[in-house]
Design a protein around this motif. Structure first.
Motif, short mmCIF file in Angstrom:
data_model
loop_
_atom_site.label_atom_id
_atom_site.label_comp_id
_atom_site.label_asym_id
_atom_site.label_seq_id
_atom_site.Cartn_x
_atom_site.Cartn_y
_atom_site.Cartn_z
N ALA A 109 108.05 97.26 65.77
CA ALA A 109 107.46 96.87 64.49
C ALA A 109 108.50 96.33 63.52
O ALA A 109 108.26 95.34 62.81
N GLY A 110 109.66 96.98 63.44
CA GLY A 110 110.69 96.51 62.52
C GLY A 110 111.24 95.16 62.91
O GLY A 110 111.42 94.27 62.06
N GLN A 166 108.59 92.59 62.17
CA GLN A 166 108.50 92.34 60.73
C GLN A 166 109.60 91.37 60.29
O GLN A 166 109.36 90.44 59.51
N VAL A 224 103.87 95.34 57.74
CA VAL A 224 103.51 96.35 58.72
C VAL A 224 102.63 97.38 58.02
O VAL A 224 103.00 97.90 56.97
N PRO A 234 110.50 99.66 60.53
CA PRO A 234 109.84 98.76 59.59
C PRO A 234 109.86 99.32 58.17
O PRO A 234 110.17 100.49 57.95
#
Length: 320
Positions: free
Chosen positions: A78-79, A82, A89, A145
């Motif tokens: 996710a990070g 992003q 997110v 994230p």
């Protein structure tokens, strides 16, 4: 790669027992929504590039990244994603906090869990493997994230459709599922899986009765009109209410089995774990098996079926 109207299924490889996680990409007039991301490792980065080319979007076309829960196979990329897309997110506050508890480089949770397992009978040679094993996941979730928090009770637009946000805890304390009421479609993460039973684990610092929570979630969700489930592991399926009953029965049988062992003689959680899952386990599988065993034993204890007493520093369960 399978597609249902505006929803693409994206299989991503995993370097451990589950082998595959299914992420979903949803097309809308403002761009694409990604639901769950896979791990930050080469296998999933390569799979995402193939999926992106096959579906036909650029990273700049991603308008949001939505997470069902914090477990690494759902949260890990996710990070990175992003940073790659500039997209927000969105996830529950509870699960972001638990991601920090389990995967922050400064967290002492790996040592806490090793002591916790030791108090339930885990042998020293296994116990000492717990901290490095848990810290081994950090590389798969870095960078974390910077999320926006969403809550059950509201709605979220995925693609061009409104989905109701549902709190479906048990597998993870802040687990969210997303229901398109018009079509009867449920994007369910690990809440309900077609072939395997979602792991229900007792972790220190988290829900003290995760199995009770999960069974209550099944009861609550059984009232929902669902025609199709998009799960994180296994194929899209339609036997929603039947699958809920199968999982109820699975846990009823396991509870009866463990209660029977404790009736015959006091047992540690580790002894009950080995009887249930066998002894030929990797450290990864042992951690989940032991935590699931504890979820069942604590469910019985909290309802007065078992009592727990410490003998020589180790908890033992016996009939109440």
């Amino acid at each position: 790669m399978n597609c249902w109207d505006d929803v693409w299924e994206v299989p991503l490889p995993l370097p451990f027992a589950l082998k595959i996680i299914k992420s979903y990409v949803i097309k809308g007039s403002n761009g694409y929504t990604v639901v769950d991301t896979g791990l930050h490792y080469d296998g999933d980065l390569e799979a995402w590039e193939r999926a992106r080319r096959s579906i036909g979007f650029e990273w700049k076309d991603v308008e949001q990244i939505v997470l069902t829960h914090y477990h690494p196979d759902h949260y890990g990329l996710a990070g990175w994603m992003q940073e790659k897309t500039g997209a927000p997110v969105r996830m529950s506050r509870t699960d972001f906090e638990q991601a920090q508890l389990f995967f922050s480089k400064s967290s002492e949770q790996p040592e806490v869990m090793a002591r916790f397992y030791g108090e339930h009978g885990l042998e020293a040679e296994w116990k000492e493997q717990i901290p490095p094993h848990l810290r081994g996941f950090q590389k798969w979730v870095d960078p974390h994230p910077d999320p926006e928090f969403i809550e059950a009770g509201g709605t979220i637009r995925l693609g061009d459709r409104e989905y109701r946000i549902l709190h479906t805890p048990g597998h993870a304390d802040g687990h969210l599922s997303f229901h398109d009421e018009e079509r009867g479609w449920l994007i369910g993460g690990d809440f309900l899986l077609p072939r395997i039973t979602p792991n229900i684990s007792l972790w220190p610092g988290c829900d003290p009765d995760p199995l009770g929570t999960y069974l209550a979630t099944l009861d609550q969700m059984d009232t929902l009109p669902v025609k199709r489930v998009f799960p994180a592991h296994g194929s899209v399926f339609e036997n929603y209410h039947g699958r809920i009953e199968e999982l109820r029965e699975h846990h009823r049988e396991r509870l009866e089995e463990m209660a029977g062992w404790a009736e015959a003689a006091s047992v540690t959680a580790v002894e009950a774990c080995y009887r249930t899952f066998g002894t030929n386990l990797s450290i990864h599988n042992l951690r989940f098996a032991l935590s699931e065993t504890l979820a069942h034993l604590e469910y019985l204890r909290l309802r007065g079926k078992l009592v727990r007493e410490k003998e020589e520093g180790v908890w033992k369960y016996r009939k109440a």
